[in-house]
Design an enzyme around this catalytic site. Structure first.
Site, short mmCIF file in Angstrom:
data_model
loop_
_atom_site.label_atom_id
_atom_site.label_comp_id
_atom_site.label_asym_id
_atom_site.label_seq_id
_atom_site.Cartn_x
_atom_site.Cartn_y
_atom_site.Cartn_z
N PRO A 174 0.79 -1.22 0.00
CA PRO A 174 0.00 0.00 0.00
C PRO A 174 0.83 1.28 0.00
CG PRO A 174 -0.07 -1.04 2.16
CD PRO A 174 0.61 -1.99 1.23
N ASN A 175 0.31 2.23 -0.74
CA ASN A 175 0.84 3.59 -0.85
C ASN A 175 2.14 3.69 -1.63
OD1 ASN A 175 -1.29 4.88 0.66
ND2 ASN A 175 -0.41 3.86 2.44
N ARG B 228 4.97 11.13 -2.30
CA ARG B 228 4.70 10.99 -0.87
C ARG B 228 5.99 11.04 -0.06
NH1 ARG B 228 4.27 5.63 1.84
NH2 ARG B 228 3.70 6.13 3.97
N TYR C 86 11.35 8.87 1.37
CA TYR C 86 11.34 7.84 0.32
C TYR C 86 12.02 8.25 -0.97
CZ TYR C 86 7.95 5.85 3.53
OH TYR C 86 7.35 5.35 4.65
N ASN D 46 8.05 -5.59 -0.97
CA ASN D 46 8.06 -4.39 -0.15
C ASN D 46 6.63 -4.27 0.36
OD1 ASN D 46 7.98 -1.88 1.02
ND2 ASN D 46 9.20 -0.89 -0.57
N ALA E 156 3.21 -0.71 4.82
CA ALA E 156 2.61 -0.78 6.15
C ALA E 156 2.09 -2.16 6.50
CB ALA E 156 1.48 0.24 6.26
N GLU F 244 12.45 -9.54 1.78
CA GLU F 244 11.66 -8.39 2.21
C GLU F 244 12.51 -7.14 2.05
OE1 GLU F 244 9.52 -6.76 6.30
OE2 GLU F 244 11.12 -8.25 6.44
N HIS G 32 12.62 -2.65 2.22
CA HIS G 32 12.06 -1.36 2.61
C HIS G 32 13.02 -0.28 2.14
CE1 HIS G 32 8.92 -3.14 5.07
NE2 HIS G 32 9.84 -4.00 5.47
N ARG H 43 13.05 4.42 12.60
CA ARG H 43 11.87 5.28 12.56
C ARG H 43 10.99 5.04 13.79
NH1 ARG H 43 9.24 5.13 6.87
NH2 ARG H 43 8.19 6.94 7.78
#
Length: 148
Positions: free
Chosen positions: A9-10, A17, A22, A73, A76, A97, A99, A106
């Site tokens: 998502p996103n 964003r 990012y 990736n 969330a 995985e 990111h 964070r």
């Protein structure tokens, strides 16, 4: 060998964003660099981006009979999507995985990933380069016949 790149998502909003976190590259930029790197290794790369957990689960389940490895990736979904965890646990090939940011540097709620326990390995914090690093990792795993 076919590999599946999944973006959660996103991530379709990359480049727009929170560029301070990012970067300014778009999802299309990342997919293009990953596809080029896969080709350099003689690998095919299919891509799915979805904001819907069930669609990602369906793609992972389908990949069990069509793909050799998965790079994901989860965005969330990393932090609470147990259905994605379970789908990945049923996949026999390598799972990497990724990111873009370093989730451990964070907010505390980002420090736990439900995907990590079923991944062969995780790559985070290298910006868009995380995508090509993951492809390199998958290529090495497949070349050596290594399984999770």
């Amino acid at each position: 060998m076919r590999n599946l790149l999944v973006n959660g998502p996103n991530l379709n909003l990359l480049g727009q964003r929170e560029p301070e976190i990012y970067g300014t590259a778009t999802l299309e930029d990342h997919v293009e660099s990953a596809t080029k790197r896969a080709a350099e290794h003689g690998l095919d790369l299919d891509h799915l981006q979805s904001n819907h957990e069930g669609e990602i689960v369906d793609a992972i389940q389908a990949a069990r009979t069509t793909h050799d490895a998965i790079v994901i990736n989860p965005g969330a979904f990393s932090h609470y999507a147990w259905s994605i965890h379970d789908a990945l646990a049923s996949f026999d090939g390598p799972v990497v995985e990724i990111h873009i940011s370093n989730a451990n540097a964070r907010e505390p709620w980002r420090h736990t990933s439900v995907v990590s326990p079923v991944a062969t390995g995780s790559i985070m914090g290298f910006g868009g380069r995380s995508y090509t690093l993951a492809i390199d990792a998958v290529a090495g795993l497949l070349d050596k016949g290594m399984q999770p």
